[in-house]
Design an enzyme around this catalytic site. Structure first.
Site, PDB file in Angstrom:
ATOM      1  N   HIS A  38      14.237  -3.559  19.740  1.00 28.82           N
ATOM      2  CA  HIS A  38      15.348  -2.587  19.657  1.00 28.82           C
ATOM      3  C   HIS A  38      14.813  -1.174  19.792  1.00 28.82           C
ATOM      4  CE1 HIS A  38      19.001  -0.623  18.066  1.00 28.82           C
ATOM      5  NE2 HIS A  38      19.599  -1.737  18.368  1.00 28.82           N
ATOM      6  N   PHE A  39      14.398  -0.726  20.864  1.00 29.56           N
ATOM      7  CA  PHE A  39      14.368  -1.288  22.201  1.00 29.56           C
ATOM      8  C   PHE A  39      12.970  -1.110  22.751  1.00 29.56           C
ATOM      9  CE2 PHE A  39      18.811  -0.111  21.562  1.00 29.56           C
ATOM     10  CZ  PHE A  39      19.469  -1.255  21.969  1.00 29.56           C
TER      11      PHE A  39
END
Length: 155
Positions: A38-39
Site C-alpha cells: 500500500h503502495f
C-alpha cells in the site's frame, strides 16, 4: 504505532472527561509490511487504519467516561472523509469528542491532523458493554498505562 498489532495510539496528550474530549499522538512508522502493498514505490497509510486510529482514540475517551467499567466496540462509521495522504514517519494528532451518549451507544466525532493540517475525519458510533472477561480488561489496563491513561481511571 505498531500497525501489525493494531496498536494505533502512542500517547494520550490530553483527556478532559468534563468536556468529553481527548487528544492523542501517534507516529506513523517509517517501515511496516503494510506499506509493501500500500503502495509499492509510494507508501501511504491505509484509510482503514486511519479510521481505526480515530476509533481507538474515541474508545479511550469512552473508557474514561465509563470509568473503565465498560468496553466500547465500533458499531458504525459515518461521514468518513480522507482529505489528504498520510505518509510513513508522519506525526499524527488525533482529536475526538462525544456527540451523543445513551442507551448503550455513543457517537463521537474524530479527526486526524498532521502539523495542524486536517487529513481525515469521521463520525463513529460505538456500542459499549461490560468487559467480556477479566483477561481483556487486564490487557486494556496494561495498554492504558503504556499510553499515559490517567491512573485513577484504571484502579
Amino acid at each position: 504505532m505498531r500497525l501489525e498489532y493494531f496498536q494505533m495510539v502512542d500517547r494520550i496528550a490530553d483527556l478532559n472527561v468534563g468536556e468529553r474530549r481527548i487528544t492523542v499522538s501517534a507516529q506513523v512508522p517509517q517501515q511496516s509490511s503494510v506499506f509493501e502493498g500500500h503502495f509499492p514505490g509510494y507508501p501511504l497509510m491505509p484509510g482503514v487504519l486511519l479510521i481505526e486510529t480515530m476509533a481507538q482514540t474515541s474508545g479511550w475517551l469512552l473508557i474514561a467516561l465509563l470509568n473503565f467499567e465498560r468496553m466500547p466496540f465500533l458499531a458504525s462509521v459515518k461521514e468518513a472523509k480522507m482529505r489528504d495522504f498520510i505518509k510513513p514517519g508522519e506525526p499524527l494528532t488525533v482529536d475526538a469528542h462525544v456527540v451523543h451518549d445513551g442507551s448503550g451507544f455513543a457517537v463521537t466525532a474524530a479527526k486526524i491532523s498532521v502539523d495542524g493540517k486536517l487529513k481525515c475525519n469521521a463520525e463513529l458510533t460505538f456500542r459499549h458493554t461490560p468487559f467480556p472477561n477479566a483477561d481483556l480488561r487486564g490487557h486494556m489496563e496494561q495498554m492504558a498505562r503504556q499510553i499515559g491513561f490517567p491512573g485513577q481511571a484504571t484502579s
